[in-house]
Design an enzyme around this catalytic site. Structure first.
Site, short mmCIF file in Angstrom:
data_model
loop_
_atom_site.label_atom_id
_atom_site.label_comp_id
_atom_site.label_asym_id
_atom_site.label_seq_id
_atom_site.Cartn_x
_atom_site.Cartn_y
_atom_site.Cartn_z
N CYS A 125 0.84 -1.21 0.00
CA CYS A 125 0.00 0.00 0.00
C CYS A 125 0.87 1.25 0.00
O CYS A 125 2.05 1.20 -0.36
CB CYS A 125 -1.00 0.03 1.15
N ASP A 194 -3.90 1.41 9.74
CA ASP A 194 -5.11 2.24 9.89
C ASP A 194 -5.62 2.19 11.30
O ASP A 194 -6.27 3.11 11.78
CB ASP A 194 -6.19 1.78 8.91
C1 RUB Z 1 -4.18 3.31 3.20
C2 RUB Z 1 -3.46 2.31 4.05
C3 RUB Z 1 -2.20 2.80 4.72
C4 RUB Z 1 -2.54 3.31 6.13
C5 RUB Z 1 -1.37 4.04 6.76
O1 RUB Z 1 -5.41 2.82 2.74
O2 RUB Z 1 -3.89 1.21 4.29
O3 RUB Z 1 -1.26 1.76 4.82
O4 RUB Z 1 -3.63 4.21 6.07
O5 RUB Z 1 -1.07 5.16 5.98
P1 RUB Z 1 -6.31 3.77 1.80
P2 RUB Z 1 -0.33 6.44 6.57
O6 RUB Z 1 -5.50 4.09 0.59
O7 RUB Z 1 -7.52 2.94 1.49
O8 RUB Z 1 -6.66 5.00 2.60
O9 RUB Z 1 0.96 5.96 7.14
O10 RUB Z 1 -0.14 7.33 5.37
O11 RUB Z 1 -1.21 7.05 7.60
#
Ligand code: RUB
Length: 321
Positions: A125, A194
């Site tokens: 991701c 998340d």
């Molecule tokens: C984003 C996702 C990220 C976490 C952490 O999912 O799973 O790994 O949110 O991200 P989506 P961060 O694209 O569906 O929002 O470290 O940027 O908070």
């Protein structure tokens, strides 16, 4: 930006990633407060509660969103005039945004220590804070290589490889199903979160648990980078994190789906990686084994944040103050 605009952008994933969502929500509440024409504290409180509810209804999984909303809304609690209430929201929102940015920087500094010179890293991701660890290690002069997944169906991997490319990091871009084929070439998995539950389970982009499972099988360590406001106090009460399921059209175009009446497209956006698959969670307060997640919730969020249904419920503040 007005609250409904931010809410739409979060829903459409124009603003995405747990940290960015939380900061955007805090900023939207601040802007909403500043532009409010409410004449009484009570009407201001109602207006802000509605704004908070609109933001909370956008996406259900990232706990950073309700945590940020509670922290900002706590600014109204003791206010006796509209001006005081506005100032309370603005101060809390600005504090949240600043502390969130600092948290990312601190995690990058802590997380990069766990990346060794010569390591090959796999990420899944697009996590701002996971990438911050990887980029920090590279900037420290460590020679690293990354495997980044495609991340079907929304292709967040494309954002990840752009960041890695721009940082000058040698990167391999692979389809999600190639994870197990390459895991033996990898020294460390680094992902974001998340939500982190009280028992150390990590909720992150769908497929994270498969990556972690493959890593455990191959005896590769899994490091999760997560700010403290991604820890979920309500899981103490046994509440489960709601996993968002998005439209099937993200996976299969409607024109094709409608020719296949016996097929239902399932599109969960996140999954749960059990604590046993995770070696380390790096927060801005330091690195912990996942089993110590309750300490973060107790010491930095306050047990009570989010225990109430309404957005004015939590005590707010990264220290539960
Ligand atoms: C984003 C996702 C990220 C976490 C952490 O999912 O799973 O790994 O949110 O991200 P989506 P961060 O694209 O569906 O929002 O470290 O940027 O908070």
């Amino acid at each position: 930006m007005i609250v409904s605009e931010t809410a739409d952008k979060i829903k459409r994933m124009e603003i995405r990633g747990a940290g960015r969502i939380a900061r955007a929500a805090a900023e939207a509440l601040r802007d909403g407060a500043l532009s409010s024409r409410a004449a009484t504290t009570e009407s201001f409180r109602m207006e802000m509660t509605q704004a908070a509810d609109t933001l909370l209804a956008t996406r259900p999984t990232a706990v950073s969103l309700p945590n940020a909303v509670h922290m900002v809304m706590a600014g109204i609690k003791k206010a006796s005039t509209v001006e005081e209430a506005k100032a309370g929201i603005v101060t809390r929102a600005d504090e949240f945004v600043t502390s969130s940015q600092h948290a990312v920087e601190r995690i990058a500094a802590f997380g990069s220590r766990h990346i060794r010179d010569g390591d090959t890293i796999m990420t899944h991701c697009n996590s701002e804070v996971a990438l911050a660890c990887i980029v920090a290690a590279h900037r420290e002069g460590k020679e690293i290589e990354v495997f980044a997944t495609e991340v079907r169906p929304r292709n967040q991997g494309l954002i990840t490889i752009k960041t890695l490319n721009d940082a000058g990091i040698k990167t391999n871009f692979i389809v999600d199903s190639a994870v197990r084929s390459f895991i033996h070439d990898v020294d460390l998995v680094v992902v974001g979160a998340d939500a982190v539950t009280v028992n150390g389970a990590v909720v992150n982009k769908i497929g994270t648990s498969q990556v972690a499972h493959a890593a455990v099988e191959a005896r590769v360590n899994v490091m999760v980078a997560a700010e403290t406001y991604k820890f979920a106090p309500r899981t103490i009460l046994g509440e489960l994190i709601k996993i968002e399921e998005r439209a099937g059209s993200e996976v299969l175009p409607d024109e094709i789906a409608k020719t296949l009446p016996n097929v239902t497209v399932r599109n969960p956006a996140f999954d749960v990686t059990p604590a046993e698959y995770v070696d380390l969670i790096v927060t801005e307060k330091g690195a912990i084994p996942p089993q110590m997640a309750y300490v973060i919730i107790r010491d930095y969020l306050g047990w009570e944040i989010g225990e109430f249904g309404d957005p004015l419920g939590g005590t707010g503040g990264l220290n539960g103050s």
